[in-house]
Write a protein that holds these residues in place. Structure first.
Motif, PDB file in Angstrom:
ATOM      1  N   ARG A   4      33.851  40.526  38.410  1.00 12.68           N
ATOM      2  CA  ARG A   4      35.090  41.196  38.013  1.00 12.68           C
ATOM      3  C   ARG A   4      35.924  41.572  39.235  1.00 12.68           C
ATOM      4  O   ARG A   4      37.135  41.425  39.245  1.00 12.68           O
ATOM      5  N   ARG A   5      35.280  42.044  40.302  1.00  9.27           N
ATOM      6  CA  ARG A   5      36.009  42.384  41.526  1.00  9.27           C
ATOM      7  C   ARG A   5      36.593  41.132  42.173  1.00  9.27           C
ATOM      8  O   ARG A   5      37.684  41.154  42.677  1.00  9.27           O
ATOM      9  N   LEU A   7      37.589  38.441  40.617  1.00 11.48           N
ATOM     10  CA  LEU A   7      38.755  38.062  39.828  1.00 11.48           C
ATOM     11  C   LEU A   7      39.947  38.968  40.130  1.00 11.48           C
ATOM     12  O   LEU A   7      41.075  38.509  40.198  1.00 11.48           O
ATOM     13  N   ALA A   8      39.679  40.241  40.317  1.00 13.60           N
ATOM     14  CA  ALA A   8      40.761  41.170  40.662  1.00 13.60           C
ATOM     15  C   ALA A   8      41.340  40.819  42.023  1.00 13.60           C
ATOM     16  O   ALA A   8      42.560  40.867  42.222  1.00 13.60           O
ATOM     17  N   GLN A  10      41.361  37.804  43.399  1.00 15.93           N
ATOM     18  CA  GLN A  10      42.122  36.575  43.215  1.00 15.93           C
ATOM     19  C   GLN A  10      43.474  36.865  42.587  1.00 15.93           C
ATOM     20  O   GLN A  10      44.500  36.306  42.994  1.00 15.93           O
ATOM     21  N   GLU A  11      43.472  37.744  41.616  1.00 15.20           N
ATOM     22  CA  GLU A  11      44.727  38.123  40.963  1.00 15.20           C
ATOM     23  C   GLU A  11      45.671  38.776  41.954  1.00 15.20           C
ATOM     24  O   GLU A  11      46.879  38.509  41.957  1.00 15.20           O
ATOM     25  N   GLY A  12      45.124  39.611  42.830  1.00 17.40           N
ATOM     26  CA  GLY A  12      45.942  40.273  43.833  1.00 17.40           C
ATOM     27  C   GLY A  12      46.572  39.294  44.812  1.00 17.40           C
ATOM     28  O   GLY A  12      47.745  39.416  45.165  1.00 17.40           O
ATOM     29  N   LEU A  14      47.225  36.099  44.260  1.00 16.24           N
ATOM     30  CA  LEU A  14      48.274  35.348  43.560  1.00 16.24           C
ATOM     31  C   LEU A  14      49.540  36.186  43.384  1.00 16.24           C
ATOM     32  O   LEU A  14      50.651  35.683  43.523  1.00 16.24           O
ATOM     33  N   HIS A  15      49.362  37.466  43.098  1.00 16.11           N
ATOM     34  CA  HIS A  15      50.519  38.351  42.952  1.00 16.11           C
ATOM     35  C   HIS A  15      51.319  38.400  44.254  1.00 16.11           C
ATOM     36  O   HIS A  15      52.559  38.299  44.241  1.00 16.11           O
TER      37      HIS A  15
END
Length: 49
Positions: A4-5, A7-8, A10-12, A14-15
């Protein structure tokens, strides 16, 4: 929980990439463009003005 961390994170990333691209007026037309940007060190070396 570890996944989960990740993925977070990776999301950061990309943002950040999309925000920088937006600030520079750049448009990713496909996933190939995004991959090129990430492989070459975000936006500095791919899209020089």
């Amino acid at each position: 929980m570890k996944n989960r961390r990740l993925l977070a994170a990776q999301e950061g990333v990309l943002h950040i990439v999309f925000r920088i691209a937006d600030d520079k007026g750049l448009l990713f037309t496909d996933l190939k463009d995004l991959k090129a940007v990430l492989k070459r060190g975000l936006l500095g070396t791919v899209f020089k003005k």
